[in-house]
Write an enzyme that holds these catalytic residues in place. Structure first.
Site, PDB file in Angstrom:
ATOM      1  N   ALA A  66     -22.616  19.453  -2.135  1.00 14.10           N
ATOM      2  CA  ALA A  66     -23.292  20.522  -2.281  1.00 14.10           C
ATOM      3  C   ALA A  66     -23.655  19.738  -0.889  1.00 14.10           C
ATOM      4  CB  ALA A  66     -24.146  19.910  -3.583  1.00 14.10           C
ATOM      5  N   GLY A 111     -20.542  18.270  -6.147  1.00 11.55           N
ATOM      6  CA  GLY A 111     -20.434  19.692  -6.504  1.00 11.55           C
ATOM      7  C   GLY A 111     -19.292  19.615  -6.811  1.00 11.55           C
ATOM      8  N   GLU A 114     -17.432  18.686  -9.704  1.00 11.77           N
ATOM      9  CA  GLU A 114     -18.046  20.081 -10.546  1.00 11.77           C
ATOM     10  C   GLU A 114     -17.608  20.894 -10.926  1.00 11.77           C
ATOM     11  OE1 GLU A 114     -22.644  18.347 -10.736  1.00 11.77           O
ATOM     12  OE2 GLU A 114     -21.993  18.677  -9.112  1.00 11.77           O
ATOM     13  N   GLU A 134     -23.618  10.917  -6.568  1.00  9.11           N
ATOM     14  CA  GLU A 134     -25.774  11.504  -6.444  1.00  9.11           C
ATOM     15  C   GLU A 134     -26.210  10.023  -6.252  1.00  9.11           C
ATOM     16  OE1 GLU A 134     -22.391  15.403  -8.127  1.00  9.11           O
ATOM     17  OE2 GLU A 134     -22.781  13.024  -8.134  1.00  9.11           O
TER      18      GLU A 134
END
Length: 257
Positions: A66, A111, A114, A134
């Site tokens: 992200a 991300g 994911e 993270e």
């Protein structure tokens, strides 16, 4: 290159989506997620859709994660809303009725990992790097990683990756079941073309039924799941696709689905 953040290429119903922020290593920001959501909504309404392949532009990165610069100053409420939007988009990808495949080249972190987990399966080039780092930023995965990762690789390995933040190479990703296969980066495009032909040439309704049986059956007890399979198997005999497929087999020709 187009100014679109999601490049869409349609090959007879097998659609390839390419995230195009190569200067940012294809990091997911609100604009990318919003455009991906819009594309997926359009794909949901297509009866001729056969499969979706998703990848990242360039050779360095699938999706590096992200966009940290965008997230850094968010309040808890803003962070929750940002993650909820991503979760809704990834759920839309996950629940498409056709096979979805991540073609992973380079970094597949946070991300990005994911996003790959929201696909039915992933294929990686040998330069791919995976991880849920993270905790190194003082947060946890927020786009489904703590839930989809243990379902893919088991809780112990998911805890390993999510609490250490360590990165793994493509070979380890294959060993733990995070990806289905690994190949040289130079071979990834040829594989994508082969997969396009395979998925585009199979019976579209039977492919959808197979995905439904597996996805829906996993959340049921075995007897209920077998009953679901039986119902979908019988449903396949209600249309022309089964007649064409079996007739082609008997007549020793290629089916015309």
């Amino acid at each position: 290159m187009s100014d679109k953040l999601i490049e869409v290429v349609d090959n007879a119903g097998v659609v390839r989506l390419t995230i195009t922020r190569p200067k940012a290593l294809n990091a997911l920001n609100s604009a990318v997620l919003g455009e991906l959501e819009h594309v997926l909504v359009e794909l949901e309404g297509r009866d001729d859709l056969r499969a979706v392949l998703i990848t990242g532009a360039g050779e360095k990165s699938f999706v590096a994660g992200a966009d940290i610069a965008e997230m850094r100053d968010k309040t808890p409420e803003q962070a929750r809303d940002f993650a909820r939007a991503a979760l809704a988009t990834f759920k839309r990808l996950e629940t498409l009725p056709v096979p979805t495949v991540a073609l992973v080249n380079g970094f597949c972190l946070g991300g990005g990992c994911e996003l790959a987990l929201a696909c039915d399966w992933a294929v990686a080039s040998d330069n791919a790097v995976f991880g849920q780092p993270e905790v190194l930023l003082g947060v946890i995965p927020g786009f489904g990683g703590t839930q989809r990762l243990p379902r893919r690789v088991g809780p112990a390995m998911a805890l390993d990756l999510c609490t250490t933040g360590r990165k793994i190479d493509a070979a380890e990703a294959l060993r733990i079941g995070l990806v289905n296969r690994v190949m040289a980066q130079s071979e990834l495009e040829a594989y994508a073309q082969e997969l396009t032909q395979q998925l585009g040439g199979n019976g579209p309704q039977s492919v959808r039924a197979a995905k439904q049986a597996i996805h829906d059956g996993m959340d049921q007890d075995l007897d209920s799941a077998l009953a679901l399979e039986n119902a979908l198997f019988a449903f396949c005999f209600a249309g022309e696709e089964q007649t064409e497929g079996m007739s082609a087999f008997v007549e020793k020709r290629k089916p015309n689905f």
